[in-house]
Design a protein around this motif. Structure first.
Motif, PDB file in Angstrom:
ATOM      1  N   SER A  21     -13.938  -3.899   8.758  1.00 25.99           N
ATOM      2  CA  SER A  21     -13.426  -5.526   8.767  1.00 25.99           C
ATOM      3  C   SER A  21     -12.975  -5.960  10.273  1.00 25.99           C
ATOM      4  O   SER A  21     -13.586  -6.954  10.695  1.00 25.99           O
ATOM      5  CB  SER A  21     -12.087  -5.756   7.835  1.00 25.99           C
ATOM      6  OG  SER A  21     -12.455  -5.489   6.432  1.00 25.99           O
ATOM      7  N   PHE A  22     -12.383  -4.989  11.009  1.00 21.62           N
ATOM      8  CA  PHE A  22     -12.311  -5.666  12.264  1.00 21.62           C
ATOM      9  C   PHE A  22     -13.135  -5.579  13.073  1.00 21.62           C
ATOM     10  O   PHE A  22     -13.495  -6.540  13.972  1.00 21.62           O
ATOM     11  CB  PHE A  22     -11.088  -4.378  12.968  1.00 21.62           C
ATOM     12  CG  PHE A  22     -10.853  -4.291  14.492  1.00 21.62           C
ATOM     13  CD1 PHE A  22      -9.980  -5.640  14.748  1.00 21.62           C
ATOM     14  CD2 PHE A  22     -11.390  -3.858  15.482  1.00 21.62           C
ATOM     15  CE1 PHE A  22      -9.574  -5.874  16.144  1.00 21.62           C
ATOM     16  CE2 PHE A  22     -11.129  -3.963  16.810  1.00 21.62           C
ATOM     17  CZ  PHE A  22     -10.249  -4.874  17.098  1.00 21.62           C
ATOM     18  N   LEU A  23     -14.235  -4.352  13.046  1.00 23.97           N
ATOM     19  CA  LEU A  23     -15.390  -4.399  13.755  1.00 23.97           C
ATOM     20  C   LEU A  23     -16.295  -5.661  13.527  1.00 23.97           C
ATOM     21  O   LEU A  23     -17.018  -6.304  14.459  1.00 23.97           O
ATOM     22  CB  LEU A  23     -16.100  -3.014  13.404  1.00 23.97           C
ATOM     23  CG  LEU A  23     -15.562  -1.839  14.019  1.00 23.97           C
ATOM     24  CD1 LEU A  23     -16.517  -0.576  13.740  1.00 23.97           C
ATOM     25  CD2 LEU A  23     -15.531  -1.865  15.680  1.00 23.97           C
ATOM     26  N   ILE A  24     -16.430  -5.892  12.051  1.00 23.92           N
ATOM     27  CA  ILE A  24     -17.197  -7.019  11.616  1.00 23.92           C
ATOM     28  C   ILE A  24     -16.605  -8.325  12.299  1.00 23.92           C
ATOM     29  O   ILE A  24     -17.407  -9.306  12.671  1.00 23.92           O
ATOM     30  CB  ILE A  24     -17.237  -7.115  10.072  1.00 23.92           C
ATOM     31  CG1 ILE A  24     -18.055  -5.978   9.698  1.00 23.92           C
ATOM     32  CG2 ILE A  24     -17.769  -8.553   9.706  1.00 23.92           C
ATOM     33  CD1 ILE A  24     -17.902  -5.906   8.051  1.00 23.92           C
ATOM     34  N   SER A  25     -15.435  -8.559  12.522  1.00 27.62           N
ATOM     35  CA  SER A  25     -14.855  -9.676  12.795  1.00 27.62           C
ATOM     36  C   SER A  25     -14.967  -9.659  14.297  1.00 27.62           C
ATOM     37  O   SER A  25     -15.379 -10.991  14.829  1.00 27.62           O
ATOM     38  CB  SER A  25     -13.202  -9.791  12.711  1.00 27.62           C
ATOM     39  OG  SER A  25     -12.753  -9.732  11.211  1.00 27.62           O
ATOM     40  N   ILE A  26     -14.977  -8.818  14.987  1.00 30.21           N
ATOM     41  CA  ILE A  26     -15.287  -8.671  16.487  1.00 30.21           C
ATOM     42  C   ILE A  26     -16.653  -9.241  16.672  1.00 30.21           C
ATOM     43  O   ILE A  26     -17.101  -9.979  17.438  1.00 30.21           O
ATOM     44  CB  ILE A  26     -14.767  -7.445  17.180  1.00 30.21           C
ATOM     45  CG1 ILE A  26     -13.347  -7.091  17.075  1.00 30.21           C
ATOM     46  CG2 ILE A  26     -15.362  -7.555  18.427  1.00 30.21           C
ATOM     47  CD1 ILE A  26     -12.683  -8.094  17.809  1.00 30.21           C
ATOM     48  N   GLY A  31     -20.750 -13.090  18.066  1.00 32.16           N
ATOM     49  CA  GLY A  31     -21.857 -13.963  17.950  1.00 32.16           C
ATOM     50  C   GLY A  31     -21.507 -15.261  17.937  1.00 32.16           C
ATOM     51  O   GLY A  31     -22.482 -15.994  18.170  1.00 32.16           O
ATOM     52  N   PHE A  32     -20.453 -15.526  17.459  1.00 38.82           N
ATOM     53  CA  PHE A  32     -20.172 -17.141  17.461  1.00 38.82           C
ATOM     54  C   PHE A  32     -19.864 -17.479  18.838  1.00 38.82           C
ATOM     55  O   PHE A  32     -20.298 -18.578  19.045  1.00 38.82           O
ATOM     56  CB  PHE A  32     -18.987 -17.299  16.505  1.00 38.82           C
ATOM     57  CG  PHE A  32     -18.507 -18.685  16.542  1.00 38.82           C
ATOM     58  CD1 PHE A  32     -18.926 -19.663  15.950  1.00 38.82           C
ATOM     59  CD2 PHE A  32     -17.271 -19.062  17.324  1.00 38.82           C
ATOM     60  CE1 PHE A  32     -18.525 -21.152  16.088  1.00 38.82           C
ATOM     61  CE2 PHE A  32     -16.893 -20.416  17.470  1.00 38.82           C
ATOM     62  CZ  PHE A  32     -17.537 -21.514  16.782  1.00 38.82           C
ATOM     63  N   PHE A  33     -19.308 -16.769  19.944  1.00 44.67           N
ATOM     64  CA  PHE A  33     -19.418 -17.432  21.092  1.00 44.67           C
ATOM     65  C   PHE A  33     -20.574 -17.444  21.769  1.00 44.67           C
ATOM     66  O   PHE A  33     -20.801 -18.427  22.490  1.00 44.67           O
ATOM     67  CB  PHE A  33     -18.290 -16.266  21.948  1.00 44.67           C
ATOM     68  CG  PHE A  33     -18.277 -16.324  23.191  1.00 44.67           C
ATOM     69  CD1 PHE A  33     -17.470 -17.449  23.670  1.00 44.67           C
ATOM     70  CD2 PHE A  33     -18.787 -15.816  24.263  1.00 44.67           C
ATOM     71  CE1 PHE A  33     -17.419 -17.733  25.043  1.00 44.67           C
ATOM     72  CE2 PHE A  33     -18.876 -15.996  25.752  1.00 44.67           C
ATOM     73  CZ  PHE A  33     -17.873 -16.951  26.231  1.00 44.67           C
ATOM     74  N   VAL A  34     -21.460 -16.424  21.365  1.00 44.93           N
ATOM     75  CA  VAL A  34     -22.803 -16.452  22.231  1.00 44.93           C
ATOM     76  C   VAL A  34     -23.582 -17.801  21.464  1.00 44.93           C
ATOM     77  O   VAL A  34     -24.096 -18.545  22.436  1.00 44.93           O
ATOM     78  CB  VAL A  34     -23.502 -15.267  21.722  1.00 44.93           C
ATOM     79  CG1 VAL A  34     -25.315 -15.297  22.267  1.00 44.93           C
ATOM     80  CG2 VAL A  34     -22.937 -14.084  22.493  1.00 44.93           C
ATOM     81  N   LEU A  35     -23.392 -17.918  20.219  1.00 41.32           N
ATOM     82  CA  LEU A  35     -24.047 -19.218  19.793  1.00 41.32           C
ATOM     83  C   LEU A  35     -23.566 -20.534  20.105  1.00 41.32           C
ATOM     84  O   LEU A  35     -24.310 -21.516  20.564  1.00 41.32           O
ATOM     85  CB  LEU A  35     -23.967 -19.083  18.265  1.00 41.32           C
ATOM     86  CG  LEU A  35     -24.541 -20.328  17.430  1.00 41.32           C
ATOM     87  CD1 LEU A  35     -26.246 -20.236  17.640  1.00 41.32           C
ATOM     88  CD2 LEU A  35     -24.200 -19.954  15.886  1.00 41.32           C
ATOM     89  N   LEU A  36     -22.252 -20.373  20.408  1.00 41.00           N
ATOM     90  CA  LEU A  36     -21.763 -21.635  21.112  1.00 41.00           C
ATOM     91  C   LEU A  36     -21.836 -21.878  22.245  1.00 41.00           C
ATOM     92  O   LEU A  36     -21.841 -22.919  22.730  1.00 41.00           O
ATOM     93  CB  LEU A  36     -20.014 -21.369  20.640  1.00 41.00           C
ATOM     94  CG  LEU A  36     -19.067 -22.585  21.234  1.00 41.00           C
ATOM     95  CD1 LEU A  36     -19.436 -23.708  20.402  1.00 41.00           C
ATOM     96  CD2 LEU A  36     -17.750 -22.199  21.081  1.00 41.00           C
TER      97      LEU A  36
END
Length: 266
Positions: A21-26, A31-36
């Protein structure tokens, strides 16, 4: 009877679930940061392009405006040579000068907004510079039956762009002479590591408190006096821009309804 239950596998499953869960969250956050980051560049690009086009328009328009202004001015002088000066030619020259002054100020603001603009500084005697700037205003103040009080501390040296500081002080004094009712007070003193400039004048009536909007371009406290003062509401924008270019601070405030004070720390 004692019963022992082995929860090793349950703890192992919970541990693995927490790690995954931690790895998926990171991974999701990355991914969200790169997309943003990608989307922000795409979304900001039209705004950036518009800003660049706006600055380019001001610069190009200024050159296109200066040429006809020069022609109008030259033609007016020729008319005066042939037929003599009149109120009409005097008014034409006055409006030409106003438009030329406005154009120069807009170009100045456009240039200092550019990322590649470099501020050149030298060390000079600010006390002597301000005294030199005040001289031509003394006659103007007397002609308007106003009083200019000066309190300048001697031998104050600063590291700044002298031409910009001269322009800043000239604009402040010009504004004070135009809008003062009778009295104008100018102070210069050393305040720790900073230099403090205070210009205060009385006015007919004004709202008590800090006036932040007064530095906005084309903003006027009293729009009904446009024709009598001859200004165009951009001089104080230039003043603020110069102060901020020097990492300084300027505040405009009224402690009562009949005075206004500009305080500069630079």
């Amino acid at each position: 009877m004692y019963i022992f239950i082995d929860y090793t596998k349950n703890f192992e499953v919970a541990k693995n679930f927490a790690i995954f869960s931690f790895l998926i969250s990171i991974g999701g956050m990355f991914g969200f940061f790169v997309l943003l980051l990608f989307l922000s560049k795409v979304m900001i690009k039209p705004v950036k392009d518009s800003h660049v086009k706006q600055k380019s328009f001001i610069t190009n328009a200024s050159h296109d405006i200066k040429t006809p202004l020069a022609i109008i001015s030259a033609d007016t002088e020729i008319i005066e040579m042939e037929y003599g000066e009149s109120e009409w030619t005097a008014d034409v020259k006055k409006q030409v000068n106003r438009l030329a002054d406005l154009t120069n100020k807009l170009v100045f603001l456009s240039k200092i907004d550019e990322d590649e603009f470099v501020l050149s500084k030298t060390t000079f005697n600010l006390s002597e510079v301000i005294k030199d700037i005040i001289e031509p205003f003394k006659v103007l103040v007397q002609s308007k039956n106003k009083v200019l009080t000066i309190n300048i501390e001697d031998n104050i040296n600063i590291d700044a762009n002298e031409d910009m500081i001269r322009q800043m002080m000239a604009l402040l004094l010009d504004n004070a002479v135009k809008y003062s009712k009778e009295n104008i007070n100018l102070k210069l003193k050393k305040l720790g590591k900073q230099t403090e400039i205070i210009l205060e004048n009385d006015v007919e009536e004004i709202e008590v408190g800090e006036h932040k909007k007064i530095f906005d371009r084309f903003y006027r406290l009293d729009s009904s006096r446009n024709s009598t003062t001859g200004g165009h509401g951009i001089g104080l924008s230039v003043v603020k821009a110069i102060v901020e270019m020097h990492k300084g601070k300027i505040v405009c405030k009224s402690d009562d309804s009949h005075s206004i004070r500009f305080t500069i720390h630079i």
